[in-house]
Write a protein that holds these residues in place. Structure first.
Motif, PDB file in Angstrom:
ATOM      1  N   GLY A  25     -49.768  21.825   0.995  1.00  8.75           N
ATOM      2  CA  GLY A  25     -49.031  20.928   0.118  1.00  8.75           C
ATOM      3  C   GLY A  25     -48.909  21.392  -1.324  1.00  8.75           C
ATOM      4  N   ALA A  26     -49.595  22.463  -1.708  1.00 12.02           N
ATOM      5  CA  ALA A  26     -49.532  22.950  -3.090  1.00 12.02           C
ATOM      6  C   ALA A  26     -48.159  23.546  -3.372  1.00 12.02           C
ATOM      7  N   GLU A  27     -47.755  23.473  -4.650  1.00 14.95           N
ATOM      8  CA  GLU A  27     -46.442  23.964  -5.034  1.00 14.95           C
ATOM      9  C   GLU A  27     -46.480  24.686  -6.370  1.00 14.95           C
ATOM     10  N   THR A  28     -45.450  25.499  -6.590  1.00 16.53           N
ATOM     11  CA  THR A  28     -45.346  26.253  -7.840  1.00 16.53           C
ATOM     12  C   THR A  28     -44.791  25.405  -8.964  1.00 16.53           C
ATOM     13  N   GLY A  29     -43.999  24.398  -8.635  1.00 16.56           N
ATOM     14  CA  GLY A  29     -43.200  23.690  -9.621  1.00 16.56           C
ATOM     15  C   GLY A  29     -41.897  24.451  -9.820  1.00 16.56           C
ATOM     16  N   TRP A  30     -40.876  23.789 -10.361  1.00 17.47           N
ATOM     17  CA  TRP A  30     -39.571  24.423 -10.558  1.00 17.47           C
ATOM     18  C   TRP A  30     -39.691  25.578 -11.543  1.00 17.47           C
ATOM     19  N   HIS A  31     -39.097  26.695 -11.187  1.00 19.33           N
ATOM     20  CA  HIS A  31     -39.121  27.867 -12.061  1.00 19.33           C
ATOM     21  C   HIS A  31     -37.916  28.756 -11.760  1.00 19.33           C
ATOM     22  N   ARG A  32     -37.622  29.645 -12.709  1.00 19.80           N
ATOM     23  CA  ARG A  32     -36.517  30.603 -12.572  1.00 19.80           C
ATOM     24  C   ARG A  32     -37.095  32.008 -12.675  1.00 19.80           C
ATOM     25  N   HIS A  33     -36.702  32.869 -11.748  1.00 16.16           N
ATOM     26  CA  HIS A  33     -37.144  34.260 -11.765  1.00 16.16           C
ATOM     27  C   HIS A  33     -36.256  35.065 -12.708  1.00 16.16           C
ATOM     28  N   LEU A  49     -38.829  25.553   0.593  1.00 14.04           N
ATOM     29  CA  LEU A  49     -38.142  26.015  -0.609  1.00 14.04           C
ATOM     30  C   LEU A  49     -37.143  24.958  -1.031  1.00 14.04           C
ATOM     31  N   LYS A  50     -37.298  24.464  -2.248  1.00 11.29           N
ATOM     32  CA  LYS A  50     -36.378  23.474  -2.794  1.00 11.29           C
ATOM     33  C   LYS A  50     -35.564  24.159  -3.885  1.00 11.29           C
ATOM     34  N   ASP A  51     -34.238  24.109  -3.749  1.00 11.00           N
ATOM     35  CA  ASP A  51     -33.366  24.668  -4.777  1.00 11.00           C
ATOM     36  C   ASP A  51     -32.148  23.775  -4.937  1.00 11.00           C
ATOM     37  N   LYS A  52     -31.210  24.191  -5.768  1.00 10.73           N
ATOM     38  CA  LYS A  52     -30.031  23.362  -6.042  1.00 10.73           C
ATOM     39  C   LYS A  52     -29.201  23.099  -4.790  1.00 10.73           C
ATOM     40  N   ALA A  53     -29.267  23.999  -3.821  1.00  8.23           N
ATOM     41  CA  ALA A  53     -28.492  23.855  -2.588  1.00  8.23           C
ATOM     42  C   ALA A  53     -29.159  22.906  -1.596  1.00  8.23           C
ATOM     43  N   GLY A  54     -30.432  22.563  -1.832  1.00  7.46           N
ATOM     44  CA  GLY A  54     -31.145  21.695  -0.901  1.00  7.46           C
ATOM     45  C   GLY A  54     -32.479  22.284  -0.513  1.00  7.46           C
ATOM     46  N   ARG A  68     -35.938  39.667  -3.620  1.00  2.00           N
ATOM     47  CA  ARG A  68     -34.948  38.746  -4.172  1.00  2.00           C
ATOM     48  C   ARG A  68     -34.508  39.256  -5.551  1.00  2.00           C
ATOM     49  N   GLU A  69     -33.255  39.026  -5.877  1.00  2.00           N
ATOM     50  CA  GLU A  69     -32.737  39.412  -7.190  1.00  2.00           C
ATOM     51  C   GLU A  69     -33.070  38.346  -8.227  1.00  2.00           C
ATOM     52  N   ALA A  70     -33.082  38.749  -9.482  1.00  2.00           N
ATOM     53  CA  ALA A  70     -33.328  37.835 -10.594  1.00  2.00           C
ATOM     54  C   ALA A  70     -32.353  36.666 -10.543  1.00  2.00           C
ATOM     55  N   GLY A  71     -32.784  35.539 -11.084  1.00  2.00           N
ATOM     56  CA  GLY A  71     -31.912  34.373 -11.169  1.00  2.00           C
ATOM     57  C   GLY A  71     -32.257  33.262 -10.197  1.00  2.00           C
ATOM     58  N   VAL A  72     -33.106  33.536  -9.214  1.00  2.00           N
ATOM     59  CA  VAL A  72     -33.485  32.510  -8.247  1.00  2.00           C
ATOM     60  C   VAL A  72     -34.203  31.367  -8.982  1.00  2.00           C
ATOM     61  N   GLU A  73     -33.769  30.130  -8.709  1.00  2.00           N
ATOM     62  CA  GLU A  73     -34.414  28.938  -9.262  1.00  2.00           C
ATOM     63  C   GLU A  73     -34.851  28.063  -8.103  1.00  2.00           C
ATOM     64  N   HIS A  74     -36.142  27.737  -8.070  1.00  2.00           N
ATOM     65  CA  HIS A  74     -36.634  26.938  -6.950  1.00  2.00           C
ATOM     66  C   HIS A  74     -38.041  26.394  -7.221  1.00  2.00           C
TER      67      HIS A  74
END
Length: 93
Positions: A25-33, A49-54, A68-74
């Motif tokens: 159940g642990a999570e990173t919190g929202w962040h951007r790479h 994985l929770k992101d803008k797409a769902g 993964r390329e830079a820019g991922v937000e999740h």
């Protein structure tokens, strides 16, 4: 929220390497790479994985890396019953 734990191993001008440990159940919190990165799972497990797409679930296996390329937000959440761990390598150059 149960916070995932990041243990920084290397952080210099070229790379940042951290070992991430997730209790169930642990999570990173929202962040951007900000940089391209590689993840090397240390254990088998499932991540939500929770992101803008769902939401999506990824099943990961020890030693099977991905890029993964830079820019991922999740937000990344351990969706399994046991601890999950991976090493994340960010390439700054």
């Amino acid at each position: 929220m149960i916070q995932a734990i990041a243990i920084v191993q290397i952080d210099n001008d070229r790379v940042a390497v951290a070992e991430w440990r997730f209790a169930p159940g642990a999570e990173t919190g929202w962040h951007r790479h900000e940089y391209d990165y590689v993840v090397v799972p240390l254990t088998d497990g499932k991540l939500l994985l929770k992101d803008k797409a769902g939401d999506s679930v990824s099943e990961l296996f020890a030693g099977k890396s991905y890029f993964r390329e830079a820019g991922v937000e999740h937000n990344v959440i351990n969706a399994g019953d046991g601890e999950f761990a991976f090493v994340e390598i960010q390439m700054k150059t």
